[in-house]
Write a protein that holds these residues in place. Structure first.
Motif, short mmCIF file in Angstrom:
data_model
loop_
_atom_site.label_atom_id
_atom_site.label_comp_id
_atom_site.label_asym_id
_atom_site.label_seq_id
_atom_site.Cartn_x
_atom_site.Cartn_y
_atom_site.Cartn_z
N GLU A 1 0.85 -1.20 0.00
CA GLU A 1 0.00 0.00 0.00
C GLU A 1 0.88 1.25 0.00
OE1 GLU A 1 -3.98 1.49 0.01
OE2 GLU A 1 -3.36 -0.61 0.12
N LEU A 2 0.59 2.19 -0.90
CA LEU A 2 1.40 3.41 -1.04
C LEU A 2 0.50 4.64 -1.06
CD1 LEU A 2 4.11 4.93 -1.78
CD2 LEU A 2 3.51 4.50 -4.17
N VAL A 3 0.86 5.64 -0.26
CA VAL A 3 0.20 6.95 -0.30
C VAL A 3 1.23 7.93 -0.83
CG1 VAL A 3 -0.99 8.75 1.01
CG2 VAL A 3 -1.22 6.34 1.68
N LYS A 4 0.94 8.52 -1.99
CA LYS A 4 1.96 9.30 -2.70
C LYS A 4 1.45 10.69 -3.03
CE LYS A 4 5.99 9.33 -4.85
NZ LYS A 4 7.22 9.39 -4.04
N VAL A 5 2.17 11.71 -2.52
CA VAL A 5 1.89 13.09 -2.90
C VAL A 5 3.16 13.65 -3.54
CG1 VAL A 5 0.10 13.47 -1.19
CG2 VAL A 5 2.47 13.96 -0.59
N THR A 6 3.17 14.94 -3.87
CA THR A 6 4.29 15.52 -4.61
C THR A 6 5.09 16.46 -3.71
OG1 THR A 6 3.05 17.46 -5.35
CG2 THR A 6 2.87 15.45 -6.71
N PRO A 7 6.33 16.76 -4.10
CA PRO A 7 7.13 17.71 -3.32
C PRO A 7 6.45 19.07 -3.11
CG PRO A 7 8.55 16.53 -4.84
CD PRO A 7 7.14 16.15 -5.19
N PRO A 8 5.79 19.65 -4.15
CA PRO A 8 5.08 20.91 -3.89
C PRO A 8 4.00 20.78 -2.83
CG PRO A 8 5.39 20.60 -6.25
CD PRO A 8 5.80 19.32 -5.59
N ASP A 9 3.34 19.62 -2.75
CA ASP A 9 2.33 19.40 -1.71
C ASP A 9 2.99 19.49 -0.32
OD1 ASP A 9 0.28 18.88 -3.56
OD2 ASP A 9 0.81 16.76 -3.69
N PHE A 10 4.15 18.85 -0.20
CA PHE A 10 4.87 18.88 1.09
C PHE A 10 5.35 20.28 1.42
CE2 PHE A 10 9.23 18.80 2.92
CZ PHE A 10 8.88 18.48 4.23
N LEU A 11 5.96 20.95 0.45
CA LEU A 11 6.53 22.27 0.71
C LEU A 11 5.45 23.30 1.04
CD1 LEU A 11 9.27 22.27 -2.07
CD2 LEU A 11 9.63 22.06 0.40
N ALA A 12 4.26 23.13 0.44
CA ALA A 12 3.17 24.05 0.72
C ALA A 12 2.65 23.88 2.14
CB ALA A 12 2.02 23.83 -0.28
N ARG A 13 2.69 22.64 2.64
CA ARG A 13 2.23 22.37 4.01
C ARG A 13 2.99 21.16 4.55
NH1 ARG A 13 -2.30 19.60 6.65
NH2 ARG A 13 -3.27 18.99 4.68
N PRO A 14 4.15 21.39 5.18
CA PRO A 14 4.97 20.26 5.66
C PRO A 14 4.23 19.32 6.61
CG PRO A 14 6.28 22.27 5.63
CD PRO A 14 4.87 22.67 5.32
N THR A 15 3.26 19.83 7.35
CA THR A 15 2.54 18.94 8.27
C THR A 15 1.58 17.99 7.55
OG1 THR A 15 0.92 20.70 8.66
CG2 THR A 15 2.67 20.44 10.31
N LEU A 16 1.44 18.15 6.22
CA LEU A 16 0.67 17.17 5.45
C LEU A 16 1.32 15.79 5.58
CD1 LEU A 16 -1.49 16.35 3.33
CD2 LEU A 16 0.16 17.01 1.55
N TRP A 17 2.63 15.77 5.68
CA TRP A 17 3.38 14.50 5.78
C TRP A 17 2.97 13.71 7.02
CZ3 TRP A 17 9.42 14.57 6.56
CH2 TRP A 17 9.94 13.28 6.41
N PRO A 18 3.13 14.25 8.24
CA PRO A 18 2.66 13.48 9.40
C PRO A 18 1.15 13.28 9.41
CG PRO A 18 3.37 15.69 10.08
CD PRO A 18 3.81 15.50 8.66
N ASP A 19 0.41 14.20 8.79
CA ASP A 19 -1.04 14.05 8.72
C ASP A 19 -1.42 12.80 7.91
OD1 ASP A 19 -3.82 14.72 8.87
OD2 ASP A 19 -3.68 15.63 6.88
N LEU A 20 -0.72 12.57 6.78
CA LEU A 20 -1.00 11.39 5.96
C LEU A 20 -0.58 10.11 6.69
CD1 LEU A 20 0.16 12.69 2.45
CD2 LEU A 20 -2.18 12.37 3.24
N ILE A 21 0.57 10.16 7.36
CA ILE A 21 1.01 9.00 8.14
C ILE A 21 -0.04 8.66 9.19
CG2 ILE A 21 2.73 8.17 9.80
CD1 ILE A 21 4.81 9.91 8.26
#
Length: 529
Positions: free
Chosen positions: A204-224
């Motif tokens: 299972e993979l959840v994949k977003v893009t670098p611009p998504d991360f840079l626009a809101r870094p907390t998206l990363w722990p939010d997805l986890i």
């Protein structure tokens, strides 16, 4: 595979991705693509990239992910660099997808053949085109100068061997693991580690893009948190950024308790940044032991060494004098003045071996510092360059990594890039030590400090420190910041920088994947010119 977060998430099974890939492959073969063809991909949406890459492999070709232009990119310069890459890899075709459809005019202007991914829909390819193990699967662009490009030729044999080695070392489990990533797919960690491996193994993979991360870094722990992520990875700078952002989030906002593997690699690992990340994650149930220090490079497909699972950050503290003058990693207590701290990166992955040699090629012993070299089935046979192919292995199959390091208890320790080492008074000074000292100063942007070796025109070298700060332009504040940086550097390495340069955010030269370019930073030091 889930894509489209945070706006419109869509989940597709790997079977659905494969079904789409067979239709794209059918269209490619019907359009004249032949076995062994080199195909470039320029797209940003992982949902389009996954079946496109798989389709090229099904049709018997190799894939090259092109570096993507950003809003600040000079398109004329990008086109020139891209044409140079396409000639170098002898590309027959570019597969074009969103959000880069508008670049079709640039490709038309230069006579580059391309097909739009959303228009590729043929009869499903009945069976994969057979290829040999030593044929290229990936032509992975390195993160060096775009004006003088180089591609690592990763064969099907290389790719399979490294994927299998990482599967074993990381104990990957398709039944329970969930991988979460924003890493760019034109970088080896993103393309191999967080697309090819889960696609190959059915994870299972959840994949977003670098611009998504840079626009809101907390998206990363939010997805986890929301997807129960168990595995993620990033370079050191990203962990530093997200640690700072997580400190501003309310208790209970995330649940990171399922995370078992947060791989830190692709650039020097800073124990201070790692601790900041684990401290910030502890509020949300993240186990500190999930941090996995790793050593890797595109020349070995991706991974070279992984630290033992769930051991967290293990640091080797060594005597600075012995390291710099004697090239020996003599262990000392952590509270020893100016002790150097190097993360332990674990043993080589299955199928690989690592050796340390001196300048003459003689093998060095335990805790003796020298040139790191690697051998095994995952090691590329060579590069493609603008001047033609270039072999990477010596007669015995060893690849020179370009790094200095040592071995301890079978684990790999990396001290730094040989070309970046600063030699002063017979001492080998590693730029990472200088940079960590600079980054400890409040006001310096996390992950944005470079130690620059300066050519003094004499045998005595000098060095400067170049940092980014929001204080740039405020004379008094910059003066105070520079003074504090110099003091911290003197404390850390016993040497004073020739100069400290403070620049506004976004000024430091970086590779397309976000790594700092030390070699390009010298031009930013006025006295060095």
């Amino acid at each position: 595979m889930t894509t489209g977060e945070p706006g419109e998430p869509v989940r597709r099974s790997w079977a659905e991705v494969h079904e789409r890939a067979t239709r794209v492959a059918g269209a490619l073969v019907a359009g004249g693509m032949t076995r062994g063809a080199s195909v470039a991909v320029l797209a940003g949406d992982p949902a389009a990239i996954a079946p496109a890459v798989q389709a090229v492999w099904l049709a018997g070709g190799s894939t090259t992910m092109l570096h993507q232009p950003t809003a600040r990119t000079d398109l004329a310069e990008w086109a020139e660099d891209t044409l140079r890459v396409l000639r170098m890899i002898d590309a027959e075709l570019v597969l074009l997808g969103t959000p880069f459809d508008a670049l079709s005019a640039v490709l038309d202007q230069h006579g580059v053949a391309y097909r739009r991914l959303d228009e590729l829909d043929g009869e499903p390819l009945a069976a994969p085109v057979e290829v040999d193990e030593d044929m290229p699967a990936l032509l992975q662009l390195t993160s060096g100068s775009t004006a003088d490009p180089k591609a690592v030729r990763i064969t099907h044999g290389n790719l399979w061997s490294n994927a299998e080695g990482m599967r074993v070392a990381a104990a990957l489990d398709p039944g329970s693991d969930v991988m979460v990533s924003w890493l760019p797919l034109f970088h080896d960690m993103g393309m191999v580690g967080f697309l090819t491996v889960p696609m190959l193994l059915g994870i299972e993979l959840v994949k977003v893009t670098p611009p998504d991360f840079l626009a809101r870094p907390t998206l990363w722990p939010d997805l986890i948190s929301r997807y129960g992520g168990t595995i993620t990875a990033a370079p050191n700078f990203a962990y530093a950024i997200v640690a700072r952002r997580m400190n501003g989030v309310d208790d209970g906002a995330f649940d990171l308790s399922a995370l078992r593997l947060a791989l830190n690699g692709a650039e020097p690992i800073d124990p201070v940044a790692v601790k900041a990340f684990t401290d910030a994650g502890a509020r949300f149930g993240m186990p500190a032991e999930c941090v996995l220090c790793a050593y890797g490079m595109a020349e070995t497909t991706l991974g070279v060494a992984f630290a033992p699972l769930f051991s967290g950050l293990a640091v080797d503290w060594v005597d600075p004098g012995e390291l710099e003058a004697g090239k020996r990693a003599v262990p000392v207590a952590p509270d020893t003045p100016n002790a150097r701290a190097f993360p332990l990166n674990g043993p080589p992955l299955p199928g690989l071996e690592v050796q340390v040699v001196d300048e003459s090629g003689a093998v060095r012993g335990e805790r003796e510092v020298g040139q790191l070299r690697v051998r095994g089935e995952a090691v590329t046979p060579g590069y493609l360059t603008v001047d033609g192919p270039l072999a990477t292995q010596d007669a015995d199959g060893w690849l020179d990594t370009g790094d200095e390091g040592y071995l301890v208890d079978g684990q790999v320790v990396v001290c730094g890039r040989r070309k970046d080492v600063i030699i002063m008074g017979g001492r080998n000074i590693y730029p990472t030590d200088i940079e960590r000292a600079a980054l400890s100063v409040p006001g310096v942007r996390a992950g944005n400090a470079i130690a620059v070796r300066l050519d003094a025109g004499t045998r005595r070298e000098r060095f400067a420190v170049v940092v980014e700060s929001k204080l740039a332009g405020e004379d008094d504040a910059v003066k105070a910041l520079s003074k504090e940086i110099s003091a911290r550097v003197v404390d850390a390495v016993g040497l004073r920088p020739f100069s400290v340069v403070v620049l506004k955010p976004g000024s430091l030269p970086k590779t397309p994947s976000g790594k700092l370019r030390r070699s390009s930073a010298a031009s930013l030091v006025p006295a060095a010119g």
